[in-house]
Write a protein that holds these residues in place. Structure first.
Motif, short mmCIF file in Angstrom:
data_model
loop_
_atom_site.label_atom_id
_atom_site.label_comp_id
_atom_site.label_asym_id
_atom_site.label_seq_id
_atom_site.Cartn_x
_atom_site.Cartn_y
_atom_site.Cartn_z
N CYS A 150 3.61 0.37 3.55
CA CYS A 150 2.97 1.62 3.16
C CYS A 150 3.94 2.79 3.26
N GLY B 144 -2.90 -3.21 -1.77
CA GLY B 144 -3.78 -2.58 -0.78
C GLY B 144 -4.97 -1.89 -1.43
N ALA B 145 -4.79 -1.50 -2.70
CA ALA B 145 -5.84 -0.79 -3.43
C ALA B 145 -6.80 -1.74 -4.14
N SER C 187 -3.54 9.64 0.31
CA SER C 187 -3.27 8.32 -0.25
C SER C 187 -4.58 7.64 -0.60
N ILE D 117 -3.00 4.23 9.41
CA ILE D 117 -3.45 2.87 9.13
C ILE D 117 -3.41 2.01 10.39
N GLN E 41 -5.23 4.70 -0.34
CA GLN E 41 -5.53 3.70 0.70
C GLN E 41 -6.48 4.26 1.76
N THR F 236 -10.35 2.56 2.23
CA THR F 236 -10.01 1.48 1.29
C THR F 236 -9.17 0.40 1.96
N ILE F 237 -8.12 0.79 2.67
CA ILE F 237 -7.21 -0.18 3.28
C ILE F 237 -7.93 -1.01 4.33
N PRO G 82 -9.59 -3.45 -2.59
CA PRO G 82 -10.32 -3.63 -1.32
C PRO G 82 -11.48 -4.62 -1.37
N THR H 248 -9.62 -3.89 2.71
CA THR H 248 -8.61 -4.90 2.34
C THR H 248 -8.20 -5.72 3.54
N ALA I 256 0.84 -1.21 0.00
CA ALA I 256 0.00 0.00 0.00
C ALA I 256 0.87 1.25 0.00
N SER J 205 -0.30 7.19 -5.72
CA SER J 205 -1.70 7.60 -5.92
C SER J 205 -1.84 8.79 -6.85
#
Length: 228
Positions: free
Chosen positions: A53, A106-107, A21, A61, A23, A32-33, A109, A36, A9, A13
Motif C-alpha cells: 500500500c 485491495g479494491a 485512499s 491499515i 482502500q 474497503t480494505i 472487497p 478484502t 492496495a 484512487s
C-alpha cells in the motif's frame, strides 16, 4: 503447500474523486480494505498475507487489521510506481517457503473466500489460475476513428478479475524476463502469458467487482445488503 496472498492496495484512487485512499472508503460501516482482508483470513487455502500500500496508509491499515482480529498479515510494504513494481515489492516480502502467490486487488472487497479457495485449487492443478466471469454485454472492436470494426464471439469473452494465482517460481521467472526486456504489464496474467504459459480461468461470483468510480461504491453496498 504454502500460498501467500499479496494484496495490492497502492493505487492513486484518482478516478474515485475522494481525498482519501479508496482502500479506506467505508462500505456498510467497514473500510474497503477490511472487507478484502477478512475474505483472505477466512479462505482456508491462504497461509499468509502481505499488504502492499501507500506509505501514508500503512499505519491506518495496520491499526484496522489489529483492531478487527485479522490474523494472517505478515508484512506491510510500500507500493512501487506501477502495479508490476508493487507486486514485485510484495514478492520480496513473502516467506521463503511460499509455493504459490495469490495476487489480489485491495479494491475488490467482495471476493468470496470459497472463490479464493477454488482458484487456489485450480492453480495447484494447472500451475496458474485467475478468477473471472463471462462477459454479459456485446463487445465491439472499434477503429482509431471510433467506428465499429468487428464483434467478437461473446461466448468466449471473459472479464478477468483477481485473485490471480501462480506457482511462485513461474511468476519470478516471468517477472525477471519482463524486467530484462523493460516491459511493464498492468495485469499479472499478461506477465505469465509473455512466457507462452496457459492460465486456467476459475469462474466466480459476479459480486467480485473492483471499486474504481463512485458508482462502484453504490453497487458494492447493494451486493453487501443482498448477502445479509
Amino acid at each position: 503447500m504454502k500460498v501467500t496472498a499479496i494484496i495490492v492496495a497502492a493505487g492513486s484512487s484518482t478516478r474515485m474523486g475522494k481525498t482519501v485512499s479508496k482502500q479506506l472508503i467505508k462500505l456498510n460501516g467497514s473500510e474497503t480494505i477490511l472487507h478484502t482482508l477478512r475474505a483472505f483470513d477466512k479462505a482456508a487455502s491462504i497461509s499468509e498475507t502481505v499488504v502492499v500500500c501507500r506509505e501514508s496508509d500503512i499505519s491506518r491499515i495496520k491499526s484496522l487489521a489489529e483492531e478487527n482480529g485479522i490474523r494472517k498479515i505478515t508484512a506491510f510494504v510500500c507500493g512501487g510506481n506501477t502495479r508490476q513494481q508493487s507486486v514485485a515489492n510484495g514478492i520480496n516480502a513473502i516467506s521463503f517457503d511460499t509455493d504459490y502467490v495469490a495476487i489480489h486487488d485491495g479494491a475488490r472487497p467482495l471476493v468470496l473466500p470459497e472463490d479464493i479457495d477454488l482458484t487456489v485449487k485450480n492453480a495447484v492443478r494447472y500451475g496458474s489460475s485467475a478468477l473471472g466471469v463471462f462477459v454479459k454485454d456485446t463487445i465491439k472492436i472499434v477503429d482509431e476513428n471510433g467506428f465499429i470494426e468487428s464483434t467478437p464471439d461473446r461466448s468466449r469473452l471473459v472479464a478477468i478479475a483477481t485473485p490471480q494465482i501462480f506457482e511462485l517460481s513461474l511468476y519470478k521467472k516471468a517477472m525477471l524476463r519482463a524486467e530484462a526486456e523493460k516491459k511493464d504489464y498492468t495485469d499479472d496474467c499478461q506477465l505469465i502469458e509473455s512466457l507462452g504459459e496457459k492460465i486456467f480461468v476459475t469462474f466466480g461470483s459476479p459480486s467480485n467487482i473492483k471499486l474504481t468510480t463512485p458508482e462502484d461504491i453504490i453497487t458494492a453496498e447493494a451486493f453487501l445488503r443482498s448477502s445479509e
